[in-house]
Each structure stands twice: as C-alpha cells, then as structure tokens.
Design an enzyme around this catalytic site. Structure first.
Site, PDB file in Angstrom:
ATOM      1  N   GLY A 313       0.834  -1.199   0.000  1.00  0.00           N
ATOM      2  CA  GLY A 313       0.000   0.000   0.000  1.00  0.00           C
ATOM      3  C   GLY A 313       0.863   1.241   0.000  1.00  0.00           C
ATOM      4  O   GLY A 313       1.961   1.256  -0.577  1.00  0.00           O
ATOM      5  N   GLU A 314       0.360   2.300   0.626  1.00  0.00           N
ATOM      6  CA  GLU A 314       1.056   3.593   0.712  1.00  0.00           C
ATOM      7  C   GLU A 314       1.162   4.296  -0.639  1.00  0.00           C
ATOM      8  O   GLU A 314       1.668   5.404  -0.725  1.00  0.00           O
ATOM      9  CB  GLU A 314       2.471   3.458   1.296  1.00  0.00           C
ATOM     10  CG  GLU A 314       2.543   2.845   2.670  1.00  0.00           C
ATOM     11  CD  GLU A 314       3.976   2.710   3.185  1.00  0.00           C
ATOM     12  OE1 GLU A 314       4.914   3.231   2.527  1.00  0.00           O
ATOM     13  OE2 GLU A 314       4.159   2.074   4.237  1.00  0.00           O
ATOM     14  N   GLY A 315       0.747   3.651  -1.726  1.00  0.00           N
ATOM     15  CA  GLY A 315       0.961   4.201  -3.059  1.00  0.00           C
ATOM     16  C   GLY A 315       2.267   3.765  -3.680  1.00  0.00           C
ATOM     17  O   GLY A 315       2.655   4.261  -4.743  1.00  0.00           O
TER      18      GLY A 315
END
Length: 348
Positions: A313-315
């Site tokens: 995640g987190e981009g």
C-alpha cells in the site's frame, strides 16, 4: 453528493493521429507493446499528440477503522498514527520511492485516531477519530461520506491547480483491507471469501476470524449494490471516501490517475460505479498480492502494468510504475520516424 463533469477521452480523430505517429516510429508495428497503448492513452487524456508529464503528485490518505476492534488485523490501531509520523519523518517506503521518482508527496489526515502537530507535508482534513465498527453499525453517516468525497475532491483540485497532471493516490489505515474486501464483495457481486486476504499478515486462524467477522457484517447490513454511496458509507473508511473524491476530481480535470493496489482500487471501484468514464483516466500500476485484487481488476476489465508481488500500500506500486509513463511519453515525443531517420519501412 456534488456532481462531477467527467468527459470520455474518446476522440476518433486524435486517436487516429496518435496511432499514425506511434506506427511511424523506427520500429516494427506494435514492437513497444504496452508502452504504445500507454502513449495512446496519455495523449487521449491530455487531448494532444504531444503529451507531457508535469509535477507528479502522491497523496497518501490516512484514516482509522472501527472494525479493528473486532480483531481483524494483527496490528493495533495505533500503527496508523505511528506510520503517519514515519511518513512525515521521511522514513517509509513511499518516501524513498517518491524521492527517487520526483513525486511531490503529501499526507492527508482523513480521520486518524490521533492528533498531529502541524507539518509542511501534512494536510489536516480530519473528519473524526476513525470510523465506527461496521460489524454493528455503518462505518460513517451518509453526511460524513459526502463530506469526505468533497474534501478529497478539493485536495485533488488544489494539487492540479498548482501544475500537477499526474495524480497518484496512496493510503494508510490499519483495518482498511477489511473495508475494501466488503466494498468489493458487494459492488462486484463476489463471494466474500474471494475478496478477503491476510492484510498485514494474518495467520490462518486470524484469516478465518476476519472472514467470520466480515461475513456477519455483510449479513447485518442490507445495502443496495446499485447504490455505491450507501455501500461506501456502510463499509468504507474516511481515507477511502476521500480517495473517491480525489479520483473523480482528477478525472474531471483530465489528470492521469495512477492507481495503486487493493485499497486504492476499491476506492476506484466506487468511483467507477458512480462515473464509469473515470476509467478512461486510470493507469493501473500493478496487481497486488493481496487476495482479491486480481479479481477486482478483472471485474473492472483492466490490465495492470506490473506484477511485483507487492502488498504494502502507501501508493508504492503507483510510484514504481511511473517510469513507464515517462518512457511512453519520451518515445512518442522524441523517437525518430522512418521518414525523419531515412530508414526504409517494411515492404509487405
């Protein structure tokens, strides 16, 4: 909810012109594969034969989820706030990759169960100290859901007004794979077991418990899958709802939207159920290893650029895919044509 004016990127004349340029480059037809399709898409998004990428921006939306109280995550809720501080201190994976690839990085407090000191990288858009547990009640009210979408849209518009035309969205929120799994199950019409994964690393026993909790939650709420806003309010998170607004505002402004993994795609799923034409603006960065993401991509009938077994995640996946956009634009704008290079074309 506010309305969005999202145009389709379909333009037969421009598509023909772009394909002519792509096919006249000094290479066999189709030899650059997916890069050719990506160059075409970027040209159509920007409505030009010479697309350019400007001020690429990553917005990481953070929010807490009440469903964590039901034991669906191996990590405590406090980790959300701790990771926000890690982002602000520059120590997370997304910080490293954003620096590497020249992204402007902002962290949005959508609804973390903590109070943060002001920080240049932090945007305060807090709508509460996390959502409620959707095992017992809707995660948020319809009004809060609408507010979250509006705030996400405003944040995206501000980034675009400052010169950004490539918008990537990331997220942080312990428990948000539970939220995304329920959104996916309802909106895609899929059995929950196909949508639920290990999240941040559940054991087999933990995974069974998570599935049992989410099954009960789905049975508790009688939502209409044809009403994406209702589904989002019942099962979503503040950060997910803000991403929905950011995606819709980004498409409205004809920005390229870099879609990350399971959570970000669940927000896009909601956005696409509301405005299907938003998909024209989306570049799907990668297929996550989180169970369900590949099926979500199949439901949307899209292909990701990368398969790197990511599930952070987190981009992170969105930023890692960005160099492929740069290469697509570069070959379209800089590569010689057969005519300009004096290279003979294929005769048959």
């Amino acid at each position: 909810m506010q309305t969005f004016q999202i145009e389709s990127t379909k333009n037969d004349a421009l598509q023909s012109a772009l394909m002519q340029r792509i096919n006249q480059k000094t290479k066999p037809l189709g030899a650059l594969g997916r890069l050719e399709a990506l160059a075409l898409q970027l040209g159509l998004i920007q409505n030009t034969e010479q697309p350019a990428l400007q001020q690429q921006t990553m917005l990481v939306f953070a929010g807490d989820h009440g469903i964590v109280a039901e034991g669906v995550s191996p990590y405590p809720q406090a980790v959300t706030a701790q990771m926000v501080l890690n982002f602000l201190n520059g120590g997370a994976a997304i910080n490293v990759f954003a620096r590497q690839h020249g992204f402007h990085l902002h962290v949005v407090d959508s609804g973390v169960n903590a109070i943060f000191e002001p920080h240049p990288m932090l945007m305060d858009a807090k709508l509460g100290m996390g959502t409620l547990s959707f095992l017992h009640q809707p995660a948020m009210t319809a009004e809060k859901c609408t507010q979250a979408i509006a705030r996400g849209a405003e944040i995206a518009r501000d980034a675009i007004a400052q010169g950004c035309n490539v918008l990537a969205l990331g997220e942080m929120g312990i428990g948000n794979t539970s939220s995304a799994s329920c959104l996916m199950s309802v909106l895609c019409g899929l059995p929950l077991h196909q949508c639920v994964g290990r999240g941040t690393g559940l054991s087999d026993k933990g995974l069974d418990h998570k599935l049992a909790v989410l099954t009960t939650a789905l049975q508790t709420h009688h939502v209409d899958r044809k009403n994406p806003l209702q589904v989002l309010a019942v099962f979503g998170g503040f950060e997910v709802a803000m991403m929905v607004g950011a995606l819709l505002a980004g498409a409205e402004s004809r920005a390229t939207l870099l879609i990350d993994g399971f959570i970000a795609t669940s927000a896009l799923l909601v956005a696409a159920k509301l405005y299907p034409q938003v998909l024209d603006y989306c570049v799907f960065a990668h297929c996550s290893d989180e169970n369900g993401h590949s099926k979500m991509l199949e439901h949307l009938k899209v292909q990701p650029l990368l398969h790197l077994s990511l599930r952070l995640g987190e981009g992170t996946g969105a930023v890692l895919a960005y160099p492929l956009l740069q290469s697509a634009v570069a070959f379209l704008n800089e590569m010689a044509s057969f005519e300009s290079a004096g290279v003979s074309e294929k005769s048959q």
